[in-house]
Design an enzyme around this catalytic site. Structure first.
Site, PDB file in Angstrom:
ATOM      1  N   SER A   4       0.829  -1.206   0.000  1.00 30.66           N
ATOM      2  CA  SER A   4       0.000   0.000   0.000  1.00 30.66           C
ATOM      3  C   SER A   4       0.865   1.258   0.000  1.00 30.66           C
ATOM      4  O   SER A   4       1.902   1.324   0.651  1.00 30.66           O
ATOM      5  CB  SER A   4      -0.886  -0.004   1.244  1.00 30.66           C
ATOM      6  N   CYS A  39      -0.080   3.450  10.171  1.00 34.25           N
ATOM      7  CA  CYS A  39       0.520   4.641   9.549  1.00 34.25           C
ATOM      8  C   CYS A  39       1.196   5.471  10.638  1.00 34.25           C
ATOM      9  O   CYS A  39       0.576   5.803  11.644  1.00 34.25           O
ATOM     10  CB  CYS A  39      -0.561   5.474   8.870  1.00 34.25           C
TER      11      CYS A  39
HETATM   12  C1  DHB Z   1       0.942   6.959   5.033  1.00 34.14           C
HETATM   13  C2  DHB Z   1       2.063   6.285   5.478  1.00 34.14           C
HETATM   14  C3  DHB Z   1       1.940   4.986   5.905  1.00 34.14           C
HETATM   15  O1  DHB Z   1       2.996   4.259   6.345  1.00 34.14           O
HETATM   16  C4  DHB Z   1       0.711   4.381   5.911  1.00 34.14           C
HETATM   17  O2  DHB Z   1       0.571   3.136   6.356  1.00 34.14           O
HETATM   18  C5  DHB Z   1      -0.385   5.042   5.462  1.00 34.14           C
HETATM   19  C6  DHB Z   1      -0.270   6.337   5.024  1.00 34.14           C
HETATM   20  C7  DHB Z   1       1.007   8.356   4.587  1.00 34.14           C
HETATM   21  O3  DHB Z   1       1.822   9.135   5.047  1.00 34.14           O
HETATM   22  O4  DHB Z   1       0.141   8.724   3.752  1.00 34.14           O
END
Ligand code: DHB
Length: 301
Positions: A19, A124
């Site tokens: 992702s 995240c």
């Molecule tokens: C983002 C970073 C991540 O590691 C994640 O899992 C989801 C989003 C980000 O900064 O958008």
């Protein structure tokens, strides 16, 4: 030789686009889908989010730092992008991010008809003033509550993506499994990290801090997958610092049933999936391995 499965989803090869990497539009994902075993979408929230200001990404030979800040158009608009990548017939994993179990359940119901599995992002690292991402994923009870609610809301497999930024990732993995998760993705980005521009005398990223990915985090990812494999029965998508075929083989040996590919797309291009699968096949031929299933978890024997 390379086929595997994750939560009853058959994969032609074990490499899954992680992702957040070139997956914000259907056409970008469709381009990558050619050689990947499956595609994970950018994490999507109920409502649109702007994300952080530029610069949001730093790339070096050893690591990347990112703080995109969850920019996405919101679930309703994003479903049109998912429909485009679905035309490739490759399995699509829809990554969702919410602040509580109700939001996750609503997201899962909205995305559920368009994807083969849902990945719950509780990891995240880039939003600090909201209870979202790893602020949820550090708490085993909250993780379990979300997994249960999503499980009750949809009939597709549920994958939970874990943060390495905890005292003991095994506790979180077990909580997810007990609550009904069908698979685990480990790990999300490490950190936070920071880089300072010494000429400007200030942090490079507008958000100052960012999640670390790329080759430098591979040992942490391998260790976490190894520990999780010993503690749970559900399959693991091993993600973090996999760039070459030998890294992918190492990740399978640690216990992963499939391998997430993220930063490597920046290092080696969109056809990284083809490069890595060819390297895996060459290694397997040399070592007389007929199926990658012979490699999963062998480092534990
Ligand atoms: C983002 C970073 C991540 O590691 C994640 O899992 C989801 C989003 C980000 O900064 O958008």
């Amino acid at each position: 030789m390379l086929s595997t499965s994750i939560a009853n989803i058959e994969l032609g090869n074990p490499l899954i686009l992680a992702s957040g990497i070139l997956d914000t539009t259907g056409n970008m994902m469709r381009k990558i889908a050619g050689y990947a075993g499956a595609i994970t979408t950018k994490s999507v929230s109920l409502n649109p989010r702007d994300g952080h200001k530029n610069p949001t990404v730093i790339e070096t030979n050893d690591y990347m730092l990112n703080a995109i800040g969850l920019s996405n158009p919101g679930i309703d608009e994003f479903i049109d992008e998912i429909k485009i990548v679905k035309k490739t017939k490759k399995p699509v994993i829809g990554s969702i991010i919410g602040c509580n179990e109700e939001e996750f359940a609503k997201l899962a119901r909205k995305i559920g008809n368009y994807v083969d599995a849902v990945e719950i992002n509780v990891s995240c690292p880039n939003i600090i003033n909201e209870k979202i991402g790893q602020e949820i994923g550090k708490d085993p009870e909250l993780v379990a509550k979300i997994v249960k609610k999503v499980k009750d809301s949809v009939h597709i497999p549920i994958i939970v993506k874990l943060t390495p930024n905890v005292d003991d990732i095994v506790i979180i993995a077990k909580a997810a499994e007990s609550a009904g998760a069908d698979a685990i993705t480990a790990i999300n980005s490490l950190g936070p990290g920071m880089a300072i521009n010494i000429e400007a005398r200030k942090p490079v990223l507008s958000n100052k801090f960012g999640g670390m990915s790329g080759p430098a985090i591979k040992p942490v990812a391998i260790a976490d997958v190894y520990k999780i494999y010993e503690a749970v029965k559900i399959p693991i998508i091993g993600t973090g610092g996999i760039v070459h075929g030998k890294d992918a083989i190492e990740m399978l040996m640690a216990g992963a049933s499939a391998v997430g590919i993220g930063s490597a797309v920046y290092y080696r291009g969109n056809d990284v999936f083809k490069k890595i699968t060819n390297e895996m096949l060459a290694w397997m031929k040399k070592n007389k391995i007929k199926s990658i299933k012979e490699l999963i978890g062998v480092a534990h024997n």
